[in-house]
Write an enzyme that holds these catalytic residues in place. Structure first.
Site, PDB file in Angstrom:
ATOM      1  N   THR A 146      -8.290   6.697   3.598  1.00 43.14           N
ATOM      2  CA  THR A 146      -7.878   5.292   3.534  1.00 43.14           C
ATOM      3  C   THR A 146      -8.981   4.475   2.894  1.00 43.14           C
ATOM      4  O   THR A 146     -10.123   4.514   3.343  1.00 43.14           O
ATOM      5  CB  THR A 146      -7.618   4.735   4.945  1.00 43.14           C
ATOM      6  OG1 THR A 146      -8.801   4.911   5.742  1.00 43.14           O
ATOM      7  CG2 THR A 146      -6.436   5.411   5.598  1.00 43.14           C
ATOM      8  N   GLU A 188      -7.011  -0.872   6.008  1.00 40.65           N
ATOM      9  CA  GLU A 188      -7.236   0.331   5.212  1.00 40.65           C
ATOM     10  C   GLU A 188      -5.959   0.713   4.475  1.00 40.65           C
ATOM     11  O   GLU A 188      -4.880   0.668   5.049  1.00 40.65           O
ATOM     12  CB  GLU A 188      -7.605   1.509   6.130  1.00 40.65           C
ATOM     13  CG  GLU A 188      -8.696   1.201   7.117  1.00 40.65           C
ATOM     14  CD  GLU A 188      -8.939   2.358   8.071  1.00 40.65           C
ATOM     15  OE1 GLU A 188      -8.438   3.472   7.815  1.00 40.65           O
ATOM     16  OE2 GLU A 188      -9.625   2.140   9.075  1.00 40.65           O
TER      17      GLU A 188
END
Ligand code: ADP
Ligand code: MG
Length: 205
Positions: free
Chosen positions: A63, A121
């Site tokens: 992420t 993220e």
């Protein structure tokens, strides 16, 4: 394997209910209306920051962490934590890696890791040839998938992330979502980012 019984340990935040097997199996295949509605679209742009390095290694799902300043800007559009979907682009990435690509985005406190800090993220649904820390990333958030849940089993978390990706891809396949792939936000080179309400400058990360 997914555990059949999941128990919330003491001291967990009330905002993160435990995720049961039954709840996971009942998840819808597509989310949101046929046309993105307020507060979407939410436009983002900014540099990719270093996180704890857990997403990729432990979950098989890297992420790209957004800079802390972006959190305030996301919050100016929505205060809901959870999993979102949309498109992202890393324009400076090598050819083949610099397209507008579908993404899922987590905004919240990551209760599984007992994070105390708010994080945002983006997992881009694409196999990149290399990392892109420090690169500028542009994204548009088009919808909300689900709230954050607390997990005692990492497999259960991985299973839900997998479902998130499928739900995002199906939800994005609708024409009013797909058209954002060619949004000028992804292709302009300066700082003009329309943000849905006539505001110029948009959200800067
Ligand atoms: P960190 O905790 O530093 O964010 P991660 O394990 O989450 O570490 O990995 C994220 C990094 O991996 C991103 O910053 C990016 O440079 C790289 N990366 C490679 N592929 C992807 C992808 N498909 N989506 C998001 N980031 C990716
Ligand atoms: Mg990360």
């Amino acid at each position: 394997m997914v555990q059949t019984a999941e128990i919330v340990s003491e001291g967990q935040p009330a905002a993160a209910p435990v995720r049961t097997d039954t709840a996971r199996k009942l998840r819808p295949e597509m989310v949101g209306p046929d046309t993105p509605e307020e507060p979407f679209p939410i436009y983002l742009s900014g540099k990719v920051a270093k996180g704890f390095g857990r997403g990729g290694k432990e979950l098989g799902c890297p992420t790209a962490n957004l800079e802390e300043s972006s959190l305030v800007q996301i919050e100016s559009k929505t205060r809901r934590t959870g999993v979102y979907y949309g498109y992202a682009r890393v324009a400076q990435a090598a050819e083949g890696d610099n397209d507008v690509l579908p993404m899922v985005m987590s905004v919240g406190y990551n209760p599984y890791y007992k994070n105390e800090k708010l994080t945002a993220e983006i997992h881009v649904m694409h196999e990149f040839k290399s990392d892109f820390y420090g690169y500028e990333m542009r994204a548009v958030i088009l919808g909300y998938i689900r709230p954050e849940y607390d997990y005692v089993s990492r497999d259960a978390l991985i299973e839900d992330i997998d479902t998130d990706k499928q739900v995002a891809l199906r939800s994005l396949s609708r024409s009013k979502y797909e058209e954002f792939k060619t949004d000028k936000h992804f292709f302009e080179s300066d700082s003009e980012h329309p943000n849905g309400d006539g505001e110029v400058g948009g959200v800067r990360l």
